[in-house]
Design an enzyme around this catalytic site. Structure first.
Site, short mmCIF file in Angstrom:
data_model
loop_
_atom_site.label_atom_id
_atom_site.label_comp_id
_atom_site.label_asym_id
_atom_site.label_seq_id
_atom_site.Cartn_x
_atom_site.Cartn_y
_atom_site.Cartn_z
N HIS A 1 -13.19 -1.39 -8.48
CA HIS A 1 -14.49 -0.73 -8.63
C HIS A 1 -14.41 0.78 -8.35
CE1 HIS A 1 -15.88 -1.53 -4.17
NE2 HIS A 1 -14.76 -0.83 -4.23
N ASP B 1 0.85 -1.19 0.00
CA ASP B 1 0.00 0.00 0.00
C ASP B 1 0.89 1.24 0.00
OD1 ASP B 1 -2.29 1.77 0.36
OD2 ASP B 1 -3.34 0.04 1.20
#
Length: 382
Positions: free
Chosen positions: A251, A213
């Site tokens: 998404h 991340d």
């Protein structure tokens, strides 16, 4: 009841639909599910009132609404006189999911984001192209991540990320063990503080895990056995591994950006045996199952909080993966809102269809630009 009569009843669900979310938010903020659970059994109104610090008059009306909705259930002690103390409230599977360590953070997050996040838009915004993926908008797709919120909302957002990762990963472990067989190393892209990869490494100890991340996110992560925390940027490069996992990442982004992300994932895995594991909603417009309403509602949520993000259909996933250079993928459905997509970079399918047919939940799709050439469904819709 005929269609006209049913419509006159159902319209009230929409006219007053906002209040259900508000009352559920009250229940979470008052910690009603936690109080009933801590009591260890059926609880009277006065006991519940004392536990949560809410007067009985208002609490009675709230519990009447929630029991009607099936969130709690009530029992009546026939040995007592018919008064409020003869009614006992009990947990249900639904109320337990509203605990703080379950889906409560997500419900609270949807119930009222701070005004400064500007996560709402109007019909005029829709006419201007919002939610349609049009390029004529001046808004950056990074807007949702660059927005500043107060400390309370930020803490709630982090709680939501952790609880979502826990719930989805539990389903992965329960229903998708074969997805991780033969995977010696796995990178979780956008893994935040490592909840998902930590659970997977514990469940499948043959995996060496990497939690990947942004550096400022990784700086907050605590050590996890079997997991290496690595800071970086998925738009630049992704650590090498046998498999790369994207859980609820794609998404948030437009098709073009998703293709760029997928290409970076492809660069990180071996061309002969590597794969990308995508954990996302897959919308079935032709039928669906008991989670279809939730998936469609999730798509509306994503349309609200992102610029060009969306939940995708089978066809849209096939086109997206094919454009990124993945010529074969398999979809596995779980007993939850998300599905698992395994995307392979090699051109030829080395696993016979007869072997895949043993797995009743998979759909094998082999595609070639611009059309899907072969779709083999290995199980009928449930």
């Amino acid at each position: 009841m005929d269609e006209e009569a049913r419509a006159k009843v159902e319209i009230w669900q929409y006219a007053l639909g906002f209040i259900t979310m508000k009352v559920v938010k009250w229940a979470i903020d008052l910690k009603l599910p936690d109080a009933v659970e801590s009591h260890g059994g059926p609880i009277t109104l006065s006991q519940l009132s004392a536990a949560v610090g809410c007067p009985t008059a208002a609490l009675h009306r709230i519990m009447r609404f929630l029991t009607h909705k099936g969130i709690f259930k009530k029992q009546i002690n026939l040995s007592k006189s018919p008064d409020p103390e003869s009614i006992y409230y009990c947990q249900t599977p639904l109320s337990r999911l509203l605990a703080r360590d379950k889906l409560a953070p997500y419900v609270l997050l949807q119930a009222g984001p701070p005004r400064e996040l500007d996560m709402d838009f109007s019909a005029e915004d829709l006419k201007a192209g919002r939610g349609s993926g049009l390029d004529n908008l001046s808004l950056s797709e990074d807007k949702i991540w660059d927005a500043k919120a107060d400390a309370t909302h930020h803490k709630l957002f982090l709680e939501f990320l952790a609880c979502h990762a826990k719930i989805v990963t539990t389903s992965l472990i329960d229903y998708c063990q074969e997805v991780f067989e033969g995977v010696g190393s796995l990178v979780d892209v956008g893994g935040h503080e490592g909840m998902a990869i930590g659970m997977l490494v514990k469940a499948f100890p043959w995996i060496r895990g990497t939690n990947f991340d942004l550096p400022d996110v990784i700086a907050r992560a605590s050590p996890i056995d079997g997991v290496e925390h690595v800071g970086g940027n998925m738009f630049e490069s992704i650590p090498k591994a046998d498999a790369v996992m994207l859980m609820s990442v794609l998404h948030d982004w437009s098709d073009d950006i998703c293709i760029d992300i997928l290409k970076k994932c492809k660069e990180a895995i071996p061309t002969d045996k590597g794969k990308v594991i995508i954990v996302e909603v897959v919308i079935d417009e032709e039928g669906g199952d008991e989670y279809t309403s939730a998936r469609l509602a999730m798509d509306m949520t994503i349309m609200t909080v992102t610029i060009n993000g969306k939940e995708r259909t089978y066809k849209e996933w096939a086109q997206l993966l094919n454009a990124a250079g993945f010529n074969r993928h398999a979809i596995k459905h779980m007993k939850t809102i998300d599905s698992v997509i395994e995307a392979y970079p090699e051109e030829e399918c080395h696993m016979p269809v007869t072997a895949l047919a043993k797995n009743k939940h998979k759909v094998l799709i082999r595609a070639n630009i611009p059309y899907i050439l072969l779709i083999v469904k290995l199980e009928g819709k449930k």
